[in-house]
Design an enzyme around this catalytic site. Sequence first.
Site, PDB file in Angstrom:
ATOM      1  N   GLY A 198       0.778  -1.230   0.000  1.00 48.78           N
ATOM      2  CA  GLY A 198       0.000   0.000   0.000  1.00 48.78           C
ATOM      3  C   GLY A 198       0.810   1.280   0.000  1.00 48.78           C
ATOM      4  N   ASP A 204       4.769 -10.026  -7.867  1.00 48.22           N
ATOM      5  CA  ASP A 204       3.701 -10.198  -6.889  1.00 48.22           C
ATOM      6  C   ASP A 204       2.669 -11.171  -7.459  1.00 48.22           C
ATOM      7  OD1 ASP A 204       1.666 -10.018  -5.077  1.00 48.22           O
ATOM      8  OD2 ASP A 204       1.620  -7.829  -5.017  1.00 48.22           O
ATOM      9  N   THR A 234      -8.084   0.599  -7.398  1.00 46.37           N
ATOM     10  CA  THR A 234      -7.312  -0.646  -7.472  1.00 46.37           C
ATOM     11  C   THR A 234      -7.551  -1.559  -6.270  1.00 46.37           C
ATOM     12  OG1 THR A 234      -5.695   0.614  -8.708  1.00 46.37           O
ATOM     13  CG2 THR A 234      -5.031  -1.549  -7.980  1.00 46.37           C
ATOM     14  N   GLY A 257       2.634   2.291  -2.413  1.00 43.53           N
ATOM     15  CA  GLY A 257       2.661   2.842  -3.766  1.00 43.53           C
ATOM     16  C   GLY A 257       3.780   2.308  -4.636  1.00 43.53           C
ATOM     17  N   LYS A 258       4.282   1.118  -4.304  1.00 38.33           N
ATOM     18  CA  LYS A 258       5.352   0.492  -5.099  1.00 38.33           C
ATOM     19  C   LYS A 258       4.978   0.392  -6.569  1.00 38.33           C
ATOM     20  CE  LYS A 258       5.204  -3.398  -2.878  1.00 38.33           C
ATOM     21  NZ  LYS A 258       4.419  -3.025  -1.705  1.00 38.33           N
ATOM     22  N   THR A 259       3.781  -0.167  -6.812  1.00 37.10           N
ATOM     23  CA  THR A 259       3.381  -0.425  -8.190  1.00 37.10           C
ATOM     24  C   THR A 259       3.254   0.879  -8.973  1.00 37.10           C
ATOM     25  OG1 THR A 259       2.243  -2.439  -7.545  1.00 37.10           O
ATOM     26  CG2 THR A 259       1.610  -1.485  -9.649  1.00 37.10           C
ATOM     27  N   SER A 260       2.603   1.881  -8.388  1.00 40.48           N
ATOM     28  CA  SER A 260       2.436   3.162  -9.076  1.00 40.48           C
ATOM     29  C   SER A 260       3.795   3.769  -9.409  1.00 40.48           C
ATOM     30  CB  SER A 260       1.656   4.147  -8.200  1.00 40.48           C
ATOM     31  OG  SER A 260       0.441   3.584  -7.818  1.00 40.48           O
TER      32      SER A 260
END
Lengths: 602, 120
Positions: free
Chosen positions: A34, A61, A517, A36-39
């Site tokens: 949560g 992931d 998301t 914000g790694k992916t963003s």
Amino acid sequence: MLFWQQIVLNTQDQSIMKFLTQPPRFLFFTGKGGVGKTSIACAAAIQLAETGQRVLLVSTDPASNVGQVFGINIGNHIIAIPNITGLSALEIDPQAAAQVYRNRIVDPVRGVLPDSVVKGIEEQLSGACTTEIAAFNEFTALLIDSVLTADYDHIIFDTAPTGHTIRLLQLPTAWSDFLEAGKGDSSCLGPLAGLEKQRSQYTAAVDALADPVRTRLILVARAQQTTLREAARTHEELAAIGLLQQYLVINGILLAGETEGDSLALAIFEREQAALNAIPDVLKTLPCDYIMLKPFNLVGLDALRQLLIESAPQTPVAMDSPIELNAPTLSELVNGIAADGHGLVMLMGKGGVGKTTLAAAIAVELAHRGLPVHLTTSDPAAHLTETLNGVLDNLTVSRIDPHAETERYRQHVLDTKGAKLDTQGRALLEEDLRSPCTEEIAVFQAFSRIIREAGKKFVVMDTAPTGHTLLLLDATGAYHREVARQMTGGIHYLTPMMQLQDPKQTKVLLVTLAETTPVLEAANLQDDLRRAGIEPWAWIINNSVALAQPHSPLLRQRALNELDKITSVADGYSQRYAVVPLLKKEPVGIGCLLELSRYAGD
Amino acid sequence: MTTIQVFDPALCCSTGVCGVDVDQELVGFSADVEWAKQQGVNIERFNLAQQPLAFAENATVKSFLERSGSDALPLILVAGDIALAGRYPNRAELAHWANFTVATEAAEPAKKCCSGSKSC
């Protein structure tokens, strides 16, 4: 100078984030769920691709949402991202990787050996260990020079939440050491026949990870004590295996300008600044970037391009539009749980949605009513005692520690099955028990033990983030099939899977945030659970800004964005639900947790 | 020198420690194989889950599987002929096939047969 002024200066100083200057070949983004790694990984990939680099973005992931961020389906093969020249993406899917592995073994004998025999081989190769190693092989294949990787200047890894990722990054060393010490064919090499042949690949992977010229690790955190503390732990654990080139990114910071006339915004601002001022020492020396909180959801190319750029345009919000929200509280939801007198309550969801906090809040609420509760976690990165920060009658706390459980399992097997062996036989068994595969079994056994307790009292379990939990359920399913196969002819048996499927025994609570998301991810998880015969009992929407009724324009915009997400959960996805607010204080400590579950709006 | 070939059922690994439950018989037999190797015996194991081709390419093993199915494993070949099926041999049997005698070591009694199949 105040901290936020430094941040403003810092971000004005540079046109490009420090973590993206002179980028090496491999960039790993990791951090608590949560944050914000992916963003950030997606935004970084876009930025590099748009400067003419050829970039491969890889999610490790098992519950990846890189595809959702770009609005396309990616999956277990490399595809080009539309509208961005030079950018391709891949989501390593453990299940699909395991299927490929199974086919490689089984296809040559299909139609040659009897069908029942082939089916038996496939069943044997359908457990958690095969899945983990197959995915792991795909991962290490990306770290070596090959036809597969030659086309890319940079490979960016968006990793699973911390616990899972640390294990993934430690495995090359673990397997190399194991192969080094192993005695050829006598070793338990798990389901990977000819793992010997993989040795050079693992050694190359270890070298690549430890090479600062090739690999950079970017720790992503929020301005919160918990995520910063976790970043510090990750920093140390990964530095210990030689990953020394580390950067820090602190995401989602609220600036002073947003706090005017809004007590919630001011409380968040002060909380964040306090967390930044108390940043763990080990992180202080790392090059650090700050990213400000945005009013929009980070979905789609335009939003991603704006993430790493400051002064994003603000959408004006009508200050007088009312934000109305009447939703059940967590405490009301607990009434339905308490009524049964005992049972297993499992909190599941994407990383960072607050499973640990809500598990603690539910346990405190039950214990406060005089009911016996055992609060536990299967998340290797969770810290229940830090969240509780106190003791309560009727409440016991524990955790499934993979290292401790594996050691206990090894000792147990040596003491029982190994008791009558001679020295040589015992040495061989010890050797096999050092296989990284045994961790899966040990954790599953600990999980089963805890499930059994729920017949007498309440067991509230905070699970690891989705991907890891799915693998655990997979092991549970494989065990169930194995028992079912052996117990023919009316013998009564009860497997952990059957307990999870029985709504009288087990209540699964899906935790999410009122954002695009996280809601989609929770819905996907709900589908996965239903396929396994488990029906989620309720949804909990955590950290709601709308419930807190803010005044600051940025927070009001986020609150308004939340409303239709909450409606979609209330009217569509869930049988029952509760909404929990974003509090002014970090929800740590028993009093604060009680406040959290009983908050019904101002 | 006589070759002993052991065709195991689909196993996670030779001792089965990766499975959901550890099979005592497998642990014991793995130790026996290690012991036999120390005595200079030429002994090989094939795992159905890892080397199914070895089963398919051996006519004796293939026809055994066709007749009796994988539940009838393990199958032990000595010099290519079927010597034992359905259970693992003990040390005395291994020694006998390899033409040497076990000094004073008490041969372990053969235990019940178990499918040994564990998902891993």
